[in-house]
Scaffold this motif. Structure first.
Motif, mmCIF file in Angstrom:
data_model
loop_
_atom_site.group_PDB
_atom_site.id
_atom_site.type_symbol
_atom_site.label_atom_id
_atom_site.label_comp_id
_atom_site.label_asym_id
_atom_site.label_seq_id
_atom_site.Cartn_x
_atom_site.Cartn_y
_atom_site.Cartn_z
ATOM 1 N N HIS A 11 0.850 -1.186 0.000
ATOM 2 C CA HIS A 11 0.000 0.000 0.000
ATOM 3 C C HIS A 11 0.887 1.238 0.000
ATOM 4 O O HIS A 11 2.067 1.172 0.332
ATOM 5 C CB HIS A 11 -0.954 0.011 1.196
ATOM 6 C CG HIS A 11 -0.250 0.160 2.517
ATOM 7 N ND1 HIS A 11 0.385 -0.866 3.140
ATOM 8 C CD2 HIS A 11 -0.076 1.247 3.302
ATOM 9 C CE1 HIS A 11 0.932 -0.434 4.268
ATOM 10 N NE2 HIS A 11 0.668 0.840 4.387
ATOM 11 N N PHE A 12 0.309 2.353 -0.395
ATOM 12 C CA PHE A 12 1.033 3.618 -0.417
ATOM 13 C C PHE A 12 0.639 4.442 0.798
ATOM 14 O O PHE A 12 -0.504 4.430 1.239
ATOM 15 C CB PHE A 12 0.748 4.384 -1.711
ATOM 16 C CG PHE A 12 1.364 3.736 -2.919
ATOM 17 C CD1 PHE A 12 2.705 3.903 -3.199
ATOM 18 C CD2 PHE A 12 0.610 2.932 -3.752
ATOM 19 C CE1 PHE A 12 3.286 3.286 -4.294
ATOM 20 C CE2 PHE A 12 1.174 2.314 -4.852
ATOM 21 C CZ PHE A 12 2.517 2.493 -5.122
ATOM 22 N N GLY A 88 5.433 4.772 -0.988
ATOM 23 C CA GLY A 88 5.217 3.699 -0.023
ATOM 24 C C GLY A 88 6.550 3.249 0.537
ATOM 25 O O GLY A 88 7.607 3.561 -0.012
ATOM 26 N N ALA A 89 6.503 2.519 1.624
ATOM 27 C CA ALA A 89 7.721 2.012 2.259
ATOM 28 C C ALA A 89 7.710 0.493 2.227
ATOM 29 O O ALA A 89 6.649 -0.138 2.265
ATOM 30 C CB ALA A 89 7.826 2.510 3.693
ATOM 31 N N ARG A 137 9.251 3.738 12.144
ATOM 32 C CA ARG A 137 8.970 2.360 11.728
ATOM 33 C C ARG A 137 7.467 2.070 11.845
ATOM 34 O O ARG A 137 6.858 1.524 10.926
ATOM 35 C CB ARG A 137 9.765 1.372 12.585
ATOM 36 C CG ARG A 137 9.504 -0.094 12.258
ATOM 37 C CD ARG A 137 10.222 -1.015 13.243
ATOM 38 N NE ARG A 137 11.644 -0.780 13.297
ATOM 39 C CZ ARG A 137 12.530 -1.259 12.412
ATOM 40 N NH1 ARG A 137 12.111 -2.014 11.418
ATOM 41 N NH2 ARG A 137 13.803 -0.991 12.547
ATOM 42 N N ALA A 138 6.880 2.437 12.978
ATOM 43 C CA ALA A 138 5.455 2.190 13.196
ATOM 44 C C ALA A 138 4.597 2.937 12.176
ATOM 45 O O ALA A 138 3.612 2.406 11.664
ATOM 46 C CB ALA A 138 5.064 2.576 14.617
ATOM 47 N N ARG A 139 4.993 4.160 11.862
ATOM 48 C CA ARG A 139 4.186 4.969 10.940
ATOM 49 C C ARG A 139 4.262 4.461 9.511
ATOM 50 O O ARG A 139 3.264 4.477 8.799
ATOM 51 C CB ARG A 139 4.602 6.423 11.025
ATOM 52 C CG ARG A 139 4.223 7.012 12.399
ATOM 53 C CD ARG A 139 4.645 8.423 12.534
ATOM 54 N NE ARG A 139 3.549 9.279 12.098
ATOM 55 C CZ ARG A 139 3.566 10.592 12.191
ATOM 56 N NH1 ARG A 139 4.609 11.197 12.703
ATOM 57 N NH2 ARG A 139 2.551 11.295 11.783
ATOM 58 N N GLY A 142 2.564 0.790 9.061
ATOM 59 C CA GLY A 142 1.125 0.703 9.271
ATOM 60 C C GLY A 142 0.715 0.229 10.645
ATOM 61 O O GLY A 142 -0.454 -0.056 10.868
ATOM 62 N N THR A 143 1.664 0.165 11.576
ATOM 63 C CA THR A 143 1.302 -0.259 12.928
ATOM 64 C C THR A 143 0.942 0.922 13.822
ATOM 65 O O THR A 143 0.455 0.720 14.925
ATOM 66 C CB THR A 143 2.439 -1.091 13.571
ATOM 67 O OG1 THR A 143 3.639 -0.304 13.574
ATOM 68 C CG2 THR A 143 2.666 -2.376 12.799
#
Length: 151
Positions: A11-12, A88-89, A137-139, A142-143
């Protein structure tokens, strides 16, 4: 030589627009391949600003440095075309991660290019690579409890 493809993330996280400028056009009268990385870096800075940071160098107590970049030019874009740049990452590791960009024509959704950059967090005073901050990392994985951003 087989053609290498840049895989897209699941996902982006961010989307922005970019209008092709006269200075982006080459002698063949279309977007120059050498401009793709600059367009991706513009989207990256806009994303970082959306995260609340004024500049990339002061991001998460460290700066971002680019270790590697790849581009795949897929279709021509012309002066004045409005491009949609999605970011996206992926491959978020201990000390590195990738941003992947899909660049498309906004009016037709024709995919113009894909760009992938491998980035590191760098502590300039100590001159060393530092771990990816947990909040970041969380952002990007997606966490975190925040929606995707639009720019």
């Amino acid at each position: 030589m087989p053609r290498k493809t840049i895989d897209l993330p699941d996902h982006f996280l961010f989307e922005t627009h970019y209008d092709v400028l006269y200075t982006d056009v080459n002698a063949a009268n279309h977007l120059g391949a050498d401009r793709l990385l600059s367009i991706a870096m513009e989207a990256q800075l806009r994303f970082i600003r959306q995260l609340g940071h004024g500049q990339a160098i002061a991001f998460e107590d460290a700066g971002l440095i680019m270790a590697h970049a790849e581009t795949a030019y897929l279709a021509e874009a012309d002066y004045g075309d409005r491009l949609r740049v999605e970011l996206g990452a992926r491959e978020v590791e201990e000390k590195s991660f990738q941003f992947v960009y899909r660049i498309s024509k906004d009016d037709s959704s024709v995919e113009v290019a894909r760009v992938a950059t491998t980035l590191l967090f760098f502590d300039y005073p100590s001159r060393r690579v530092v771990p990816v901050p947990e909040d970041f990392r969380a952002r990007v994985t997606g966490t975190a409890e925040e929606p995707p951003w639009r720019g």
